[in-house]
Design an enzyme around this catalytic site. Structure first.
Site, mmCIF file in Angstrom:
data_model
loop_
_atom_site.group_PDB
_atom_site.id
_atom_site.type_symbol
_atom_site.label_atom_id
_atom_site.label_comp_id
_atom_site.label_asym_id
_atom_site.label_seq_id
_atom_site.Cartn_x
_atom_site.Cartn_y
_atom_site.Cartn_z
ATOM 1 N N HIS A 291 3.240 103.946 57.081
ATOM 2 C CA HIS A 291 2.209 104.867 56.617
ATOM 3 C C HIS A 291 1.041 104.046 56.091
ATOM 4 O O HIS A 291 1.203 103.241 55.170
ATOM 5 C CB HIS A 291 2.760 105.777 55.514
ATOM 6 C CG HIS A 291 3.704 106.820 56.027
ATOM 7 N ND1 HIS A 291 4.422 107.656 55.211
ATOM 8 C CD2 HIS A 291 4.035 107.163 57.291
ATOM 9 C CE1 HIS A 291 5.155 108.475 55.948
ATOM 10 N NE2 HIS A 291 4.940 108.185 57.216
ATOM 11 N N ASP B 121 2.451 108.795 63.430
ATOM 12 C CA ASP B 121 1.084 108.236 63.365
ATOM 13 C C ASP B 121 0.033 109.323 63.196
ATOM 14 O O ASP B 121 -1.109 109.170 63.638
ATOM 15 C CB ASP B 121 0.763 107.424 64.633
ATOM 16 C CG ASP B 121 1.761 106.314 64.881
ATOM 17 O OD1 ASP B 121 2.057 105.586 63.926
ATOM 18 O OD2 ASP B 121 2.244 106.193 66.021
#
Length: 428
Positions: free
Chosen positions: A40, A12
């Protein structure tokens, strides 16, 4: 030239945006590990996307996007995602899938769910995408390669029979769930064959030729160093290697071809799921404010939707993450988010049993670690839209330079907004 883009921490970190940006300079983008268990997030002219399996080069119509042999390939999720981006106006991406990639089977997802259910409070916080059962089968040599979809029926059914003999023992006696059948698994594999056949390729041979032709190749990593099977916060890790070094294996290229390693760090820390997190913000009100402001639309898992655990920047973990990845460049993401703070704590060391260290320890010692903070002044203004490093507020530049000194690797790119153009290049 081959560039790898990977994460320094828990995942992340903002790799999606950075990959989308670097993809514009590439001919080929390849996913080399992991599966649909992480996403993503990318914001561009087509909209906002959370990609779980597709490479992040799909928004550039001149790029060949590749699923490498190291990926846990969920065929139905891959093609659902492929069709979804087209439905949102993206030109049909060029896609290739390695004939040596192995497939996530529906029973892998079920075993993931059953095990989490069995462990209850002692679970590993799985995304229930079938990743751990998949990799277990891969290394136990009872997985199914894409190439096996093209084997004759008798050979394939004999293998299926051997595989489900093991699975059914667990289903019957450990989980008390319905059993698998040869016919059911074979039908699934034939459905997968019809879906994936147009994209199957000898990827290693394709990449070998591309390298001879001087093509630019981008290796796209998933998650981050601290989720690596060997070097992460074991056992709260993923089931594949998240390191740039694995890119050579998971793509099928020689290791010496990787010339550049871009490691993405967030300007603060976040993590999804269980595991040690030394710089975690324990004041929930403070954490929730950062979570709400963070990223584009807040800090919530792109795959699970779970609220991310929030923390201050961790120099110890990030230095370790960059070192293991072999960083040539550090991309510093979501810096604009911190503009509301009067002061910003930075974790510069760990106190373990009264001893201060700046070296990242094994999980056994990490459990005892307490953060050692230095507090820096905030800059209290919006930095979005700034394109030159010198135009950033003084305290913002001091924050970047302080962290760069602490981690010992050059910060050459700074993200100050969600879109591809929100980037500051810094020559080092």
């Amino acid at each position: 030239m081959v560039t790898a883009i990977v994460g320094a921490n828990w995942g992340d970190e903002g790799k999606g945006k950075m990959t989308d940006m670097l993809a514009s300079e590439s001919d080929i983008v390849i996913r080399f590990q992991g599966g649909a268990n992480a996403g993503h997030t990318i914001v561009n002219k087509y909209g906002k996307f959370a990609l779980h399996t597709l490479p992040s080069g799909v928004f550039n119509d001149n790029i060949v996007n590749i699923i490498g042999n190291g990926v846990a390939l969920d065929i139905e999720k891959l093609l659902k995602e492929y069709n979804s981006v087209i439905a949102d106006g993206v030109p049909a991406p060029k896609l290739l899938v390695s004939d040596r990639a192995q497939m996530v089977m529906p029973y892998h997802v079920l075993f993931d769910e059953y095990e989490e259910e069995r462990l209850k409070g002692a679970s590993f916080g799985s995304t229930k995408s079938g990743i751990a059962p998949f990799y277990s089968d891969k290394y136990a040599k009872i997985g199914f390669q894409v190439s096996e979809l093209f084997d004759d029926k008798d050979s394939l059914c004999k293998k299926i029979e051997r595989v489900i003999a093991q699975k059914n023992v667990l289903l019957e006696h450990l989980y008390h769930k319905p059993l698998l059948t040869v016919e059911g698994v074979y039908e699934t594999l034939m459905r997968y064959k019809s879906l994936i056949e147009p994209y199957v390729c000898d990827v290693s041979a394709y990449l070998s030729q591309a390298l001879k032709e001087g093509k630019n190749i981008l290796l796209e990593g998933q998650l981050g160093t601290l989720k690596d099977t060997d070097h992460g916060i074991y056992p709260m890790v993923t089931s594949s290697s998240t390191l740039a070094a694995y890119g050579a294996i998971g793509a099928g290229i020689p290791p010496y071809e990787i010339k550049r390693v871009v490691v993405v760090c967030k300007a603060y820390s976040s993590a999804v799921g269980a595991g040690e997190f030394t710089s975690e913000i324990l004041d929930e009100q403070v954490a929730d404010e950062l979570r709400r402001r963070g990223g584009d639309g807040g800090e919530y898992g792109a795959t699970t939707g779970r609220p991310r655990r929030m923390g201050w920047f961790d120099c110890v973990a990030s230095k370790y993450g960059c070192r293991l990845q072999g960083a040539t460049d550090v991309a510093f993401s979501v810096l604009d988010v911190l503009g509301y703070l009067d002061e910003i704590p930075v974790c510069v060391g760990y106190d373990i049993d009264g001893e201060i260290t700046t070296d990242f320890p094994t999980t056994v010692k990490l459990k005892k670690a307490k953060p050692v903070y230095e507090t820096l002044p905030g800059w209290k203004e919006d930095i979005r839209g700034i394109r030159n490093y010198e135009d950033l507020p003084e305290n913002c530049r001091k924050y970047i330079e302080f962290i760069e000194k602490q981690i010992g690797f050059p910060i050459t790119m700074i993200s100050n907004g969600p879109s591809r153009d929100d980037i500051i290049y810094r020559n080092k």
